[in-house]
Enzyme design. Structure first.
Site, PDB file in Angstrom:
ATOM      1  N   ARG A  37       0.600  -1.017   0.268  1.00  0.00           N
ATOM      2  CA  ARG A  37       0.159  -0.049   0.032  1.00  0.00           C
ATOM      3  C   ARG A  37       0.730   1.434   0.207  1.00  0.00           C
ATOM      4  O   ARG A  37       0.598   2.039   0.223  1.00  0.00           O
ATOM      5  CB  ARG A  37      -1.105   0.034   1.024  1.00  0.00           C
ATOM      6  CG  ARG A  37      -1.930  -1.045   1.531  1.00  0.00           C
ATOM      7  CD  ARG A  37      -2.844  -1.034   0.028  1.00  0.00           C
ATOM      8  NE  ARG A  37      -4.325  -1.737   0.227  1.00  0.00           N
ATOM      9  CZ  ARG A  37      -4.439  -2.567  -0.494  1.00  0.00           C
ATOM     10  NH1 ARG A  37      -3.652  -3.263  -0.481  1.00  0.00           N
ATOM     11  NH2 ARG A  37      -5.653  -2.889   0.124  1.00  0.00           N
TER      12      ARG A  37
ATOM     13  N   SER B 150     -10.718  -0.138   3.030  1.00  0.00           N
ATOM     14  CA  SER B 150     -10.187  -0.328   4.350  1.00  0.00           C
ATOM     15  C   SER B 150      -9.471   1.160   5.451  1.00  0.00           C
ATOM     16  O   SER B 150      -8.944   1.845   4.189  1.00  0.00           O
ATOM     17  CB  SER B 150      -8.329  -1.453   4.053  1.00  0.00           C
ATOM     18  OG  SER B 150      -9.080  -2.068   3.878  1.00  0.00           O
TER      19      SER B 150
ATOM     20  N   GLU C 251      -4.309   4.523   6.357  1.00  0.00           N
ATOM     21  CA  GLU C 251      -4.789   3.630   5.008  1.00  0.00           C
ATOM     22  C   GLU C 251      -5.128   4.667   3.602  1.00  0.00           C
ATOM     23  O   GLU C 251      -4.518   5.097   2.688  1.00  0.00           O
ATOM     24  CB  GLU C 251      -4.986   2.082   4.246  1.00  0.00           C
ATOM     25  CG  GLU C 251      -4.618   1.888   3.017  1.00  0.00           C
ATOM     26  CD  GLU C 251      -5.923   1.405   2.043  1.00  0.00           C
ATOM     27  OE1 GLU C 251      -5.532   1.896   0.800  1.00  0.00           O
ATOM     28  OE2 GLU C 251      -6.541   1.723   2.650  1.00  0.00           O
TER      29      GLU C 251
END
Ligand code: EPU
Length: 342
Positions: free
Chosen positions: A168, A242, A337
């Site tokens: 990520r 998320s 995130e």
């Protein structure tokens, strides 16, 4: 020479972020080509302003109004630029929808991105956070991208190495944050694809459906079903997928935690261990909780949702409460995130 795009003043970004929060952009422009973008960047009025690049708005959260220029990347195009018997290079405009691009590849029988079906957002945003799901990360199919330097307006090609992909993460979230605008992305896809069924939830679903030798279409359909059953559709309930990254912790720290919580789910990540943030949040009792219109999704504890009129600040307040309780219980710091725009 392309025309200067229409620049709107005091533009409400509510329809441009999947969390569905209100935030005003001082200036807003939607660009449909790299030339149009260059024209905009060269305007003296806008040159000095802070800038924010916007794709599908599915991985960011506005906490305040944005004092500056928001540039909506609406560059569309898909072309096979090279191919041989085994594989091909598909070049895609940054403004193309990611999932529609996956569907296009699957329909043509080109493999590599089927596990990444149904991820919201645009193609241009995909490399920034190295999108990943169900056993595959973008970097595995990534060939290169073109990006424009915000200062000079000059285009540059970034290969995989230059992007510095991690879980990520990429150079565009770190050293080069806010310095380049991605205009198109090239993917390397396979004509005789091998499927990836390593992710347990995926292999179990395929097994339940009695599919033992899945095609890329089977993978795509199954991933879509899993995502639809777990993750809320931003068109129905505001969310950004998320909210936190899954924490990666040293093996020694994990061993200590495991003594106290023997059932803790865990996955190897190099010489470290990755723990699902959803499990930590769930164990703190947050699943389905709501404070005003900000809430933790009823099915998946890693997803923060906006039930209607939550503000960015209210979403952050809830996220902070979640972070504190996970830290108090497990001693683990959760890192967002989502890109938080303050
Ligand atoms: N779990 C809970 N409670 C929940 C949900 C999950 O305890 O409410 C536990 C379960 O043990 C489950 C584990 O968490 O097995 C993992 O859950 P899941 O398979 O849904 O995956 P995840 O780690 O929560 C990651 C990505 C998702 C991606 C899925 C599938 C991150 C931050 N998220 O989620 O990506 O779709 O894996 O690969 O890595 C996104 O980035 O926005 C996103 C949705």
């Amino acid at each position: 020479m392309a025309n200067l795009p229409d620049v709107k003043k005091n533009f409400d970004l509510k329809d441009h972020n999947t969390m569905g929060v209100h935030a005003n952009a001082q200036y807003f422009a939607s660009v449909t080509s790299a030339d149009e973008l260059r024209q905009l960047l060269l305007q003296p009025d806008y040159k000095i302003l802070p800038k924010l690049m916007l794709g599908g708005g599915s991985n960011l959260l506005f906490v305040n109004d944005f004092e500056g220029l928001v540039i909506h990347l609406n560059i569309k195009d898909r072309a096979v630029i090279e191919e041989n018997e085994e594989e091909l290079l598909l070049q895609v405009g940054a403004g193309e929808n990611w999932h529609e691009t996956v569907m296009f590849a699957v329909e043509n029988g080109w493999g590599g991105i089927e596990n990444l079906s149904f991820i919201p957002g645009s193609v241009g945003a995909a490399p920034i956070q190295n999108i990943g799901a169900y056993g595959v990360e973008l970097e595995e199919v990534f060939e290169s991208l073109e990006a424009i330097d915000l200062e000079t307006g000059i285009s540059k090609t970034f290969d995989k190495k230059a992007c510095n992909f991690e879980y990520r993460d990429s150079v565009f979230k770190k050293e080069l944050k806010g310095k380049y605008i991605i205009t198109d992305v090239t993917l390397r896809l396979q004509k005789d694809p091998e499927v990836n069924t390593t992710y347990r939830a995926l292999s179990e679903s395929l097994e339940e459906k009695g599919i033992s030798d899945p095609t890329i279409k089977d993978i795509s359909e199954t991933v879509i079903e899993i995502r639809q059953s777990k993750l809320p559709d931003p068109a129905e309930i505001g969310n950004t997928g998320s909210f936190f990254k899954n924490p990666v912790i040293p093996a020694e720290v994990f061993k200590e935690l495991q003594k106290e919580y023997p059932e803790i789910p865990n996955y190897p990540a190099g010489d470290k261990i990755k723990i699902p943030a959803a499990w930590l949040i769930d164990r703190c009792g947050w699943k389905g909780k709501q404070i005003g219109d900000a809430g933790v999704h009823k099915v998946h504890a890693l997803v923060i949702v906006n039930y209607g009129n939550a503000t960015g600040a209210e979403i952050i307040e809830l996220a902070e409460k979640i972070r504190s309780s996970v830290f108090e219980k497990f001693g683990i710091v959760l890192i967002p995130e989502v890109n938080i725009i303050t």
